[in-house]
Design an enzyme around this catalytic site. Structure first.
Site, PDB file in Angstrom:
ATOM      1  N   ALA A  71       0.811  -1.230   0.000  1.00 40.01           N
ATOM      2  CA  ALA A  71       0.000   0.000   0.000  1.00 40.01           C
ATOM      3  C   ALA A  71       0.836   1.268   0.000  1.00 40.01           C
ATOM      4  O   ALA A  71       0.327   2.355  -0.251  1.00 40.01           O
ATOM      5  CB  ALA A  71      -0.926   0.004   1.216  1.00 40.01           C
ATOM      6  N   GLN A 100      -5.871  -0.053   2.582  1.00 34.84           N
ATOM      7  CA  GLN A 100      -5.364   0.719   3.716  1.00 34.84           C
ATOM      8  C   GLN A 100      -5.339   2.196   3.304  1.00 34.84           C
ATOM      9  O   GLN A 100      -4.540   2.600   2.475  1.00 34.84           O
ATOM     10  CB  GLN A 100      -3.936   0.263   4.080  1.00 34.84           C
ATOM     11  CG  GLN A 100      -3.343   1.037   5.252  1.00 34.84           C
ATOM     12  CD  GLN A 100      -1.824   1.049   5.239  1.00 34.84           C
ATOM     13  OE1 GLN A 100      -1.182   0.692   4.251  1.00 34.84           O
ATOM     14  NE2 GLN A 100      -1.242   1.471   6.355  1.00 34.84           N
ATOM     15  N   GLU A 146      14.309   0.987  14.132  1.00 36.19           N
ATOM     16  CA  GLU A 146      14.436   1.594  12.807  1.00 36.19           C
ATOM     17  C   GLU A 146      15.659   2.508  12.764  1.00 36.19           C
ATOM     18  O   GLU A 146      16.008   3.143  13.764  1.00 36.19           O
ATOM     19  CB  GLU A 146      13.164   2.396  12.477  1.00 36.19           C
ATOM     20  CG  GLU A 146      11.948   1.528  12.237  1.00 36.19           C
ATOM     21  CD  GLU A 146      12.193   0.459  11.188  1.00 36.19           C
ATOM     22  OE1 GLU A 146      12.355   0.805  10.011  1.00 36.19           O
ATOM     23  OE2 GLU A 146      12.251  -0.730  11.550  1.00 36.19           O
ATOM     24  N   HIS A 162      24.312  -9.586 -38.748  1.00 37.51           N
ATOM     25  CA  HIS A 162      24.432  -8.137 -38.497  1.00 37.51           C
ATOM     26  C   HIS A 162      23.131  -7.398 -38.767  1.00 37.51           C
ATOM     27  O   HIS A 162      22.404  -7.727 -39.701  1.00 37.51           O
ATOM     28  CB  HIS A 162      25.492  -7.478 -39.381  1.00 37.51           C
ATOM     29  CG  HIS A 162      26.465  -8.412 -40.010  1.00 37.51           C
ATOM     30  ND1 HIS A 162      27.741  -8.570 -39.525  1.00 37.51           N
ATOM     31  CD2 HIS A 162      26.357  -9.260 -41.050  1.00 37.51           C
ATOM     32  CE1 HIS A 162      28.381  -9.456 -40.264  1.00 37.51           C
ATOM     33  NE2 HIS A 162      27.560  -9.901 -41.195  1.00 37.51           N
ATOM     34  N   TYR A 200      16.295  -7.081 -37.840  1.00 37.36           N
ATOM     35  CA  TYR A 200      15.151  -7.200 -36.950  1.00 37.36           C
ATOM     36  C   TYR A 200      14.282  -8.337 -37.454  1.00 37.36           C
ATOM     37  O   TYR A 200      13.784  -8.299 -38.579  1.00 37.36           O
ATOM     38  CB  TYR A 200      14.354  -5.886 -36.941  1.00 37.36           C
ATOM     39  CG  TYR A 200      13.069  -5.992 -36.165  1.00 37.36           C
ATOM     40  CD1 TYR A 200      13.053  -5.838 -34.778  1.00 37.36           C
ATOM     41  CD2 TYR A 200      11.864  -6.267 -36.806  1.00 37.36           C
ATOM     42  CE1 TYR A 200      11.874  -5.952 -34.059  1.00 37.36           C
ATOM     43  CE2 TYR A 200      10.679  -6.390 -36.091  1.00 37.36           C
ATOM     44  CZ  TYR A 200      10.697  -6.231 -34.719  1.00 37.36           C
ATOM     45  OH  TYR A 200       9.535  -6.346 -34.010  1.00 37.36           O
ATOM     46  N   ASN A 221       5.918  -6.085 -38.677  1.00 39.63           N
ATOM     47  CA  ASN A 221       4.470  -6.108 -38.883  1.00 39.63           C
ATOM     48  C   ASN A 221       4.033  -7.287 -39.720  1.00 39.63           C
ATOM     49  O   ASN A 221       3.185  -7.177 -40.585  1.00 39.63           O
ATOM     50  CB  ASN A 221       4.005  -4.801 -39.543  1.00 39.63           C
ATOM     51  CG  ASN A 221       4.423  -3.610 -38.716  1.00 39.63           C
ATOM     52  OD1 ASN A 221       4.389  -3.692 -37.485  1.00 39.63           O
ATOM     53  ND2 ASN A 221       4.843  -2.548 -39.346  1.00 39.63           N
TER      54      ASN A 221
HETATM   55  C1  UD1 Z   1      10.752  -1.755   6.657  1.00 40.60           C
HETATM   56  C2  UD1 Z   1      10.958  -2.110   8.130  1.00 40.60           C
HETATM   57  C3  UD1 Z   1      12.456  -2.219   8.402  1.00 40.60           C
HETATM   58  C4  UD1 Z   1      13.087  -3.236   7.478  1.00 40.60           C
HETATM   59  C5  UD1 Z   1      12.764  -2.928   6.016  1.00 40.60           C
HETATM   60  C6  UD1 Z   1      13.227  -4.078   5.169  1.00 40.60           C
HETATM   61  C7  UD1 Z   1       9.099  -1.069   9.367  1.00 40.60           C
HETATM   62  C8  UD1 Z   1       8.711   0.050  10.257  1.00 40.60           C
HETATM   63  N1  UD1 Z   1      10.381  -1.074   8.977  1.00 40.60           N
HETATM   64  O1  UD1 Z   1      11.295  -0.472   6.421  1.00 40.60           O
HETATM   65  O2  UD1 Z   1      12.680  -2.609   9.751  1.00 40.60           O
HETATM   66  O3  UD1 Z   1      14.482  -3.267   7.670  1.00 40.60           O
HETATM   67  O4  UD1 Z   1      11.336  -2.769   5.835  1.00 40.60           O
HETATM   68  O5  UD1 Z   1      12.814  -3.989   3.864  1.00 40.60           O
HETATM   69  O6  UD1 Z   1       8.291  -1.932   9.085  1.00 40.60           O
HETATM   70  N2  UD1 Z   1       3.579  -0.289   3.323  1.00 40.60           N
HETATM   71  C9  UD1 Z   1       2.209  -0.315   3.374  1.00 40.60           C
HETATM   72  N3  UD1 Z   1       1.548   0.654   4.080  1.00 40.60           N
HETATM   73  C10 UD1 Z   1       2.207   1.626   4.736  1.00 40.60           C
HETATM   74  C11 UD1 Z   1       3.621   1.651   4.679  1.00 40.60           C
HETATM   75  C12 UD1 Z   1       4.281   0.664   3.975  1.00 40.60           C
HETATM   76  O7  UD1 Z   1       1.571  -1.193   2.779  1.00 40.60           O
HETATM   77  O8  UD1 Z   1       1.534   2.469   5.356  1.00 40.60           O
HETATM   78  C13 UD1 Z   1       4.278  -1.334   2.537  1.00 40.60           C
HETATM   79  C14 UD1 Z   1       5.092  -0.755   1.415  1.00 40.60           C
HETATM   80  O9  UD1 Z   1       4.336  -0.754   0.208  1.00 40.60           O
HETATM   81  C15 UD1 Z   1       6.278  -1.708   1.314  1.00 40.60           C
HETATM   82  C16 UD1 Z   1       6.390  -2.305   2.714  1.00 40.60           C
HETATM   83  O10 UD1 Z   1       5.182  -1.995   3.387  1.00 40.60           O
HETATM   84  O11 UD1 Z   1       6.050  -2.757   0.404  1.00 40.60           O
HETATM   85  C17 UD1 Z   1       7.583  -1.753   3.478  1.00 40.60           C
HETATM   86  O12 UD1 Z   1       7.474  -0.349   3.583  1.00 40.60           O
HETATM   87  P1  UD1 Z   1       8.753   0.590   3.448  1.00 40.60           P
HETATM   88  O13 UD1 Z   1       8.313   1.984   3.595  1.00 40.60           O
HETATM   89  O14 UD1 Z   1       9.505   0.225   2.242  1.00 40.60           O
HETATM   90  O15 UD1 Z   1       9.551   0.165   4.761  1.00 40.60           O
HETATM   91  P2  UD1 Z   1      11.098   0.351   5.046  1.00 40.60           P
HETATM   92  O16 UD1 Z   1      11.364   1.768   5.375  1.00 40.60           O
HETATM   93  O17 UD1 Z   1      11.868  -0.263   3.962  1.00 40.60           O
END
Ligand code: UD1
Ligand code: CA
Length: 403
Positions: free
Chosen positions: A12, A75, A156, A331, A334, A354
């Site tokens: 999300a 979400q 984090e 050489h 396509y 085509n």
């Molecule tokens: C997250 C982890 C971090 C880890 C890292 C590894 C948390 C707080 N941190 O950080 O510890 O080392 O992944 O890849 O979880 N997403 C949602 N909704 C939201 C926010 C994010 O669906 O509100 C999804 C994003 O689309 C993504 C995934 O969650 O696919 C991770 O979110 P991202 O913001 O990339 O987290 P990181 O900062 O990488």
């Protein structure tokens, strides 16, 4: 011991760091959106109907999801990874089994790594098992906090102090949860951190404090434990995937002159003793036989089959075509939607565009610059030249050579 398995895929997020109009999970590697990679792995793991959390760019993301085999929840707004899992509660809150949570931007994880994680989780009886990894440079990832070896939480990067930043064990963002412990902990998380988000990572500490068993298993090799947050990460994941494929082909006896200068998508087969010269790009699903020579500067696109001994030379693009045994296309050519018979010599500059099923017979030849127009069928052993291309009269050509 085998327990039922379900999964929640987090997709999300906006992907702010990509600095792009496109939702992050729809950026592509080798022609597939990022989202497809974890979905394929989940299917290989035998997960039925994973729940995908969508939000940012929802309509676009939904339109890319395969029909009937996944569930989705929305979400809005996106308040963090913990908040995202909460959105899936109505689908998986009552589930009793192992719940895998996977951020959709971790696309390099292999099925074997996840199987090991699941086994480890089942054997230890933990309420949560974090898939961790040791990275030489842990910057940007959450760090696994341990006391006397025991996991006590995840910090984090933004919230970490100097000592914590020196920890090399990082969170991949993939976990196996006992659902009851997870949702109980999610009720307690608060956005008390630098990003003011609801962190899924906080559930680890909360489950520990509630007396649940918490584990982190460092089973993810560093080249798999790489998330995609930026354009640079996207490029580096592409390279990692390509190099992994290349290594597999090398093991099968394919000579790849310069791996760094070669891109090979997944699901490609190449026969032994084929040589791939640099600056060659081979797309998904291509099949190449034995003892072929490909490149330099060749692009072989999806839907192509190159049979044994064929030569696809410099600046040649092939798409949705079958190139017969020992064909020479050396050489500037396509070949699109073409079937080229064995032994055919394709002259420099030949283009079949085509066309639906241009047919060139075995051992046929086309002259340099020949233009083959609609409906042309080049019979076995014939030579076509000119614009538009016409058959070259054998007798006359022999006669002219004599004079
Ligand atoms: C997250 C982890 C971090 C880890 C890292 C590894 C948390 C707080 N941190 O950080 O510890 O080392 O992944 O890849 O979880 N997403 C949602 N909704 C939201 C926010 C994010 O669906 O509100 C999804 C994003 O689309 C993504 C995934 O969650 O696919 C991770 O979110 P991202 O913001 O990339 O987290 P990181 O900062 O990488
Ligand atoms: Ca990430």
């Amino acid at each position: 011991m085998s327990r039922p398995l379900r999964a929640v895929l987090l997709a999300a997020g906006r992907g702010t760091r990509m600095n792009s109009d496109r939702p992050k999970v729809l950026h592509e590697i080798f022609g597939r959106p990022l989202l497809d990679y974890p979905l394929v792995s989940l299917r290989q793991l035998g997960v039925k109907r994973p729940v995908v959390v969508v939000g940012w760019g929802k309509e676009e993301v939904l339109s890319h999801l395969p029909h009937g085999v996944v569930d989705s929840v929305t979400q809005t707004p996106q308040l963090g990874t913990g908040h995202a899992v909460q959105a899936a509660r109505r689908k998986v809150g009552g589930f009793r089994g192992d719940l895998l949570v996977w951020p959709a931007d971790m696309i390099l994880l292999q099925k074997e790594t996840l199987s090991r994680l699941l086994r480890g989780h089942r054997e230890s009886g933990a309420a949560v098992t974090v898939l961790s990894s040791f990275r030489v440079d842990p910057t940007g990832y959450g760090r696994v906090l341990r006391r006397g070896g025991r996991v006590i939480g995840i910090r984090e990067e933004l919230d970490a102090d100097e000592a914590e930043k020196r920890i090399h064990e990082v969170n991949t963002g993939v976990y196996v949860f006992e659902p009851r412990a997870l949702f109980r902990a999610l009720e307690k998380i608060r956005p008390k951190n630098r990003k003011k988000e609801y962190y899924l990572t906080d559930t680890v500490r909360l489950i520990d404090e509630a007396g649940g068993r918490v584990e982190a298993l460092p089973y993810a090799p560093p080249e798999e434990a790489q998330g995609i947050n930026s354009q640079a990460d996207l490029a580096s994941a592409t390279r990692i995937l390509s190099q992994k494929n290349i290594l597999n082909h090398q093991r099968q006896g394919v000579t790849i002159v310069s791996p760094e200068q070669t891109f090979i998508a997944p699901e490609v087969s190449i026969g032994r003793d084929t040589v791939i010269y640099p600056w060659t790009f081979i797309e998904r699903g291509v099949r190449i036989g034995r003892k072929c020579r490909i490149g330099p500067f060749a692009r072989i696109r999806s839907g192509s089959v190159i049979e044994d001994g064929a030569v696809i030379g410099s600046f040649v693009e092939v798409v949705r075509s079958r190139i017969g045994k020992k064909v020479l296309a050396k050489h500037l050519t396509y070949l699109g939607d073409a079937t080229v018979g064995a032994g055919t010599n394709i002259g420099a500059g030949t283009i079949t565009a085509n066309y639906d099923g241009l047919q060139v017979g075995d051992k046929a030849k086309t002259g340099a610059g020949a233009v083959l127009t609609r409906g042309t069928k080049i019979g076995k052993g014939r030579v076509f030249v000119g614009v538009p291309a016409r058959p070259l009269n054998r007798d006359r050509s022999r006669g002219s050579r004599k004079s």
